[in-house]
Structure formats: C-alpha cells, structure tokens
Scaffold this motif. Structure first.
Motif, mmCIF file in Angstrom:
data_model
loop_
_atom_site.group_PDB
_atom_site.id
_atom_site.type_symbol
_atom_site.label_atom_id
_atom_site.label_comp_id
_atom_site.label_asym_id
_atom_site.label_seq_id
_atom_site.Cartn_x
_atom_site.Cartn_y
_atom_site.Cartn_z
ATOM 1 N N UNK A 88 0.351 -15.136 -17.468
ATOM 2 C CA UNK A 88 -0.041 -15.756 -16.203
ATOM 3 C C UNK A 88 1.169 -16.091 -15.335
ATOM 4 N N UNK A 89 2.351 -16.060 -15.945
ATOM 5 C CA UNK A 89 3.577 -16.365 -15.198
ATOM 6 C C UNK A 89 4.419 -15.119 -14.954
ATOM 7 N N UNK A 90 3.864 -13.935 -15.175
ATOM 8 C CA UNK A 90 4.603 -12.688 -15.031
ATOM 9 C C UNK A 90 4.983 -12.453 -13.573
ATOM 10 N N UNK A 91 6.283 -12.218 -13.323
ATOM 11 C CA UNK A 91 6.794 -11.946 -11.983
ATOM 12 C C UNK A 91 7.511 -10.596 -12.006
ATOM 13 N N UNK A 92 6.866 -9.531 -11.561
ATOM 14 C CA UNK A 92 7.437 -8.181 -11.676
ATOM 15 C C UNK A 92 8.829 -8.027 -11.090
ATOM 16 N N UNK A 93 9.065 -8.594 -9.913
ATOM 17 C CA UNK A 93 10.362 -8.418 -9.271
ATOM 18 C C UNK A 93 11.476 -9.075 -10.074
ATOM 19 N N UNK A 94 11.196 -10.255 -10.606
ATOM 20 C CA UNK A 94 12.218 -10.947 -11.402
ATOM 21 C C UNK A 94 12.513 -10.172 -12.680
ATOM 22 N N UNK A 95 11.460 -9.683 -13.344
ATOM 23 C CA UNK A 95 11.647 -8.940 -14.590
ATOM 24 C C UNK A 95 12.374 -7.626 -14.331
ATOM 25 N N UNK A 96 12.043 -6.955 -13.232
ATOM 26 C CA UNK A 96 12.747 -5.716 -12.878
ATOM 27 C C UNK A 96 14.244 -5.967 -12.737
ATOM 28 N N UNK A 97 14.577 -7.076 -12.092
ATOM 29 C CA UNK A 97 15.992 -7.405 -11.893
ATOM 30 C C UNK A 97 16.667 -7.712 -13.226
ATOM 31 N N UNK A 98 16.000 -8.489 -14.082
ATOM 32 C CA UNK A 98 16.610 -8.855 -15.360
ATOM 33 C C UNK A 98 16.812 -7.637 -16.258
ATOM 34 N N UNK A 99 15.902 -6.681 -16.192
ATOM 35 C CA UNK A 99 16.020 -5.475 -17.008
ATOM 36 C C UNK A 99 16.893 -4.409 -16.355
ATOM 37 N N UNK A 100 17.276 -4.626 -15.103
ATOM 38 C CA UNK A 100 18.121 -3.674 -14.408
ATOM 39 C C UNK A 100 17.425 -2.363 -14.086
ATOM 40 N N UNK A 101 16.120 -2.408 -13.803
ATOM 41 C CA UNK A 101 15.365 -1.184 -13.556
ATOM 42 C C UNK A 101 15.691 -0.545 -12.204
ATOM 43 N N UNK A 102 16.362 -1.279 -11.321
ATOM 44 C CA UNK A 102 16.737 -0.727 -10.012
ATOM 45 C C UNK A 102 18.167 -0.198 -9.991
ATOM 46 N N UNK A 103 18.843 -0.231 -11.133
ATOM 47 C CA UNK A 103 20.221 0.267 -11.201
ATOM 48 C C UNK A 103 20.244 1.785 -11.037
ATOM 49 N N UNK A 104 21.403 2.307 -10.674
ATOM 50 C CA UNK A 104 21.533 3.749 -10.480
ATOM 51 C C UNK A 104 21.304 4.515 -11.784
ATOM 52 N N UNK A 105 21.753 3.955 -12.887
ATOM 53 C CA UNK A 105 21.566 4.602 -14.190
ATOM 54 C C UNK A 105 20.191 4.226 -14.742
#
Length: 336
Positions: free
Chosen positions: A53-70
């Motif tokens: 219920x507290x899942x925040x996709x943008x925050x998790x994406x940042x923590x996992x580095x899913x937007x990095x070039x690699x």
C-alpha cells in the motif's frame, strides 16, 4: 549485434525457487558484459520490505537505478514467493510483485524457470531441512493433516502449499502484464542436462553477450540418505529459521554450528547416496504429485513449445487415479 542493442532493457529474473537462481546470482549475471547486476539485498529492501500500500514506483526506480544508462539485471527468487510459506507468499506476494515490476519497467524482459514438480517437492523438503525444519516429508507437504488451519482462514499459519507449483498460472499473469514475447520461460532440466548448450541459447534468447568464463558449481546439494534423519534431530535444538517446526530446546549459536556440521557431513560417502525424488518422497506421494499437475503442465508445455514429458513432467491424465496420501483418520483428527 542489432538485436543485442535493441534488447538492452532491464531483465527481471523472478525465480522460481530451486531452479539454480543462486548460481545465476553468483556466477552468471554479475559477469554479463554491458549490464549492471543489482545486489539482492537492495532488491529485497526496496521491493520486499515495504507495504504494497506504500509502493512508490518512481522512488523504487531511483533506488534500483533503473533509469541509469547501463541496464539492470535483477535476480531474486522471492519475487515469485517465499519458500515454505506458499499459502500466503507464493499466491499473494507473487502476484503483487509482478504488478509492481510492471509498474517499474513495463518494457522489461522477464525470466522464469520451472521444474518438474516431483523433483521440486523433494528439493523444497531438503531446503526445509537445511533451514532448520524438523517435520517428516508428509508433514511438510501436507500440513493440513497436522495443523488446525481452519476451513476459511488457512493463511493464518506459514506452511507449504502445492499451488505454488502451478507454474502456468504465474507465467500467464506475467504474460498479461509484459506480453508473451517479453516473458522467457525455461525448464530447469534444460540447464541441468547441458549447461553449456543451454547458456548459449539463453544468452541468444535474451540478447546478452555471454560471459567468457563461468564456474559450473552446484549450490545447496541435497542431503545424503543417512543425513536426512540426522538433520531433523539436530534441528530440534534451534528455533531457526522456518516457522513450521518443533524445538526441544533452543541453544544459542547452534544454528550456524549445525549448518557447518551438516554441510561437512554431506560430503561423506559413507552416509549413502543422495536419494532420488521417488525415494525421498515415497511412491504414493511421488505418483500423486505427478497426477496433481498434469493439466497445469500441459498448458505450460503449450506455452513453452517444448516437450516437458522428456524431463519427467506429467502431461497426460493418469489412466488410474492416484488417491491423495493421508494419515490415519485418528491421527488426522488429532491434528498433531
């Protein structure tokens, strides 16, 4: 090369348990060129340690580095459910994790391994013993004969549940979220039979550059025949780490000592060979499991486009029904 460049998207390897995920985590994915393997501790802290219920996709994406070039590779079998708690985890957590992964990276490639259910049940029981379990094979696989689970509230107790082996349902859910063309399903037996040929096919299928050298080391070997009762006995002296077990007395620090002792003894040939799934489970349980999953396996076989019966999966309805293994009515009534 063109396909490799096109497929440089995140890869989520979601399990399932007991299908060589440890090997992929330690020996393969960290060495794949052009990808960044995400540490399991980070994956668990960001995806499995929060309330849905507290899942925040943008925050998790940042923590996992899913937007990095690699592009990232995530390999975590708990994303398809937590072992030994399948009644809750593999049916609810698995679905929720799939939905969250789709929210994080709908373009990702998904990797799912499946395994012959009879061998899977035997492997799960060995893992149960390795993690401190004390119950028999029957008690582990059929907890409803021993625990007052209730008719309408069976999820109150952590326990094994055969529904986690209905792999076609898990695959179908990922297909609906990511598209069938992005969900890669493999049989564990393909890898075990010929690792070199499989890895070449695996890398090609996902558009990966295969690492130049990888170790073919086995993790979590099954216990030898005579070591199984020894493990159950030693596990009575620690509360760790599975919930469905008995404890005579908890000896502090005994759990790691017991682990070292059991793993050392597992290399002693005098303790016998490692039992086959049929030998460990017993003929009646082994045959019943095969019957239990023939319809699921047939659907899975059609989805994968391979002959699963080649690796022992039951894909045809048995000519003679196999009754479910049960305790005597007296002991079943006592639930003890």
């Amino acid at each position: 090369m063109e396909r490799a460049a096109q497929d440089r998207r995140p890869i989520f390897h979601v399990g399932v348990h007991k299908t060589a995920t440890n090997w992929f985590q330690k020996c393969f994915y960290p060495r794949v060129p052009g990808y960044r393997y995400v540490d399991r501790r980070l994956v668990r802290s960001t995806l499995l340690a929060h309330s849905p219920l507290a899942f925040e996709p943008e925050r998790v994406r940042e923590e996992l580095g899913l937007d990095a070039d690699c592009p990232a590779i995530i390999c975590e079998e708990d994303l398809s459910g937590v072992l030994h708690n399948a009644g809750l985890a593999s049916n609810y957590i698995a679905k929720e994790m799939a939905n969250e992964l789709a929210a994080l990276a709908p373009q990702a490639q998904i990797v799912i391994f499946v395994r012959n259910q009879q061998a899977m049940a035997a492997s799960c029981y060995h893992q149960y013993l390795r993690e401190g379990g004390t119950g028999s094979v029957h008690r582990y696989l059929f907890p409803e004969d021993y625990i007052h689970l209730g008719n309408v509230r069976p999820l109150k107790n952590p326990r094994f549940d055969f529904t986690q082996f209905e792999f076609d349902r898990l695959v179908a859910h990922y297909d609906s979220l990511f598209g069938e063309e992005n969900v890669h399903v493999f049989a564990y037996e393909q890898f075990a039979q010929d690792p070199e040929a499989f890895l070449a096919m695996f890398a090609e299928d996902l558009g990966l550059t295969r690492p130049e050298s990888v170790k073919q080391r086995k993790y979590n070997r099954s216990f030898r025949r005579a070591l199984v009762p020894v493990a159950r006995m030693l596990n009575l002296l620690t509360r760790r780490s599975v919930a469905d077990k008995r404890t005579l007395v908890h000896i502090p620090f005994w759990y790691p000592v017991r682990t070292v002792l059991l793993e050392g003894l597992n290399f002693v040939p005098l303790l016998g060979k490692r039992p086959s799934p049929r030998d460990l489970l017993g003929g009646s349980i082994y045959d019943w499991i095969g019957q239990r999953f023939w319809e699921s396996n047939r659907a899975l076989e059609g989805r994968m486009g391979v002959d699963l019966s080649e690796w022992g999966y039951t894909t045809e309805e048995p000519a003679v029904p196999v009754p479910r293994p049960k305790r005597s009515s007296l002991f079943a009534f006592a639930k003890h």
